[in-house]
Write an enzyme that holds these catalytic residues in place. Structure first.
Site, PDB file in Angstrom:
ATOM      1  N   THR A   1       0.801  -1.221   0.000  1.00  0.00           N
ATOM      2  CA  THR A   1       0.000   0.000   0.000  1.00  0.00           C
ATOM      3  C   THR A   1       0.839   1.278   0.000  1.00  0.00           C
ATOM      4  O   THR A   1       0.276   2.370  -0.087  1.00  0.00           O
ATOM      5  CB  THR A   1      -0.927   0.033   1.226  1.00  0.00           C
ATOM      6  OG1 THR A   1      -0.140  -0.057   2.420  1.00  0.00           O
ATOM      7  CG2 THR A   1      -1.906  -1.136   1.195  1.00  0.00           C
TER       8      THR A   1
ATOM      9  N   TYR B   1       0.539   2.065  -7.921  1.00  0.00           N
ATOM     10  CA  TYR B   1      -0.280   1.464  -6.867  1.00  0.00           C
ATOM     11  C   TYR B   1      -1.716   1.257  -7.341  1.00  0.00           C
ATOM     12  O   TYR B   1      -2.267   0.157  -7.260  1.00  0.00           O
ATOM     13  CB  TYR B   1      -0.255   2.343  -5.614  1.00  0.00           C
ATOM     14  CG  TYR B   1      -1.251   1.920  -4.554  1.00  0.00           C
ATOM     15  CD1 TYR B   1      -1.183   0.650  -3.986  1.00  0.00           C
ATOM     16  CD2 TYR B   1      -2.263   2.787  -4.136  1.00  0.00           C
ATOM     17  CE1 TYR B   1      -2.105   0.256  -3.019  1.00  0.00           C
ATOM     18  CE2 TYR B   1      -3.172   2.401  -3.173  1.00  0.00           C
ATOM     19  CZ  TYR B   1      -3.092   1.135  -2.617  1.00  0.00           C
ATOM     20  OH  TYR B   1      -4.003   0.745  -1.671  1.00  0.00           O
TER      21      TYR B   1
END
Length: 301
Positions: A65, A128
């Site tokens: 993350t 991401y």
């Protein structure tokens, strides 16, 4: 409570993973997996950990993350956020087990005004976001009956997050600023766990947004945290957060979507439940998580 009787949580040591274990363990047999028991960069590790297990549902909150490291470690980001979820989804499908993949608001480009719905096109602007979107696609390709839930700006009692970070900064520094042009939905991991229970009870599939109601800027979120900390007696050196812009933060490698606020309307229509406002959930976090105790003790001393 009509939950699957045997639930695996991959990423049980993380913030959301801990919240899910607390919420589900009283009502189901929960098997929590985390490193080193399972390595999402290693397909054989995934097979070794999951294929011998007997389970009805698997929840995957584990992910890479860290938005900026994803830019410089793209192969690792795709391995953890896309390839691994796809493999796990196929293992679940082979076992005729349901799966929930936890995704992110970063699948959106941030150019839409208002709240994104599940029907809006996902156009990520970072590695991401792209890797998480690919994970969504692979999970649903393995079995359209699987579930994808997108969460945003997550915090909770299991691990420090933005509220703890900004209060630490405000107790040590006299001037702080945060972007006014970054909008999203601060979301309690505890509330996400509660919302997910309702989806599991109904064997929901497809994509759902799970977040607290309402939205704010990073500056507004930080100010709300400081206001609650001040009420609780924390010795703040900075009580008002100034506004700046995303472009003012040169340390950011990855592009951030300026607006990633998400609508809960689909969840409410499906369950009949309206998630509570983000300020209400944040106030409860400050009242119950205990992280302010160190400041209060220092002030009394």
């Amino acid at each position: 409570m009509n939950l699957p009787p045997r639930i695996v949580i991959v990423g049980a040591a993380g913030r959301l993973g801990q919240a899910l274990v607390r919420r589900l363990a009283p009502h189901a047999t929960v098997i929590g997996l985390a490193r080193p028991e399972i390595d999402l960069q290693d397909p054989q590790s995934i097979r070794d950990a999951l294929e011998p297990l007997d389970f009805d549902h698997l929840i995957l909150p584990a992910a890479m993350t860290a938005v900026d490291p994803c830019e410089t470690e793209q192969e690792k980001a795709y391995a953890i956020n896309a390839t691994a979820p796809g493999l796990i989804a196929y293992i679940c499908a082979a076992k005729q087990a349901h799966m929930t993949y936890v995704s992110t608001d970063f699948v959106f480009d941030g150019l839409t005004h208002g709240f994104y719905t599940e029907g809006d096109e996902a156009r990520p602007v970072s590695v991401y976001g792209s890797s998480k979107l690919k994970g969504e696609e692979l999970v649903l390709a393995a079995d359209p009956g699987h579930l994808v839930v997108r969460v945003a700006w997550l915090y909770g009692p299991g691990k420090p997050a933005f509220p703890e970070w900004i209060v630490d900064k405000a107790c040590a520094e006299s001037h702080l600023s945060l972007p006014m042009d970054k909008t999203g939905c601060p979301t309690s991991a505890t509330d996400v766990s509660d919302m997910l229970v309702h989806l599991l009870e109904e064997s929901a599939s497809g994509v759902f947004h799970l977040c607290n109601a309402g939205s704010c800027s990073w500056q507004e979120w930080g100010q709300a945290c400081l206001d609650l900390a001040r009420e609780a007696g924390a010795p703040l050196q900075c009580e008002t957060i100034a506004g700046n812009w995303l472009a003012d933060i040169p340390a950011f490698l990855a592009k951030r979507p300026p607006n990633s606020a998400m609508s809960n309307d689909k969840f409410t229509a499906f369950t009949g439940i309206s998630p509570r406002p983000w300020k209400e959930a944040l106030r409860e976090h400050f009242a119950t998580s205990g992280f302010l105790a160190k400041y209060q003790a220092a002030a009394c001393g």
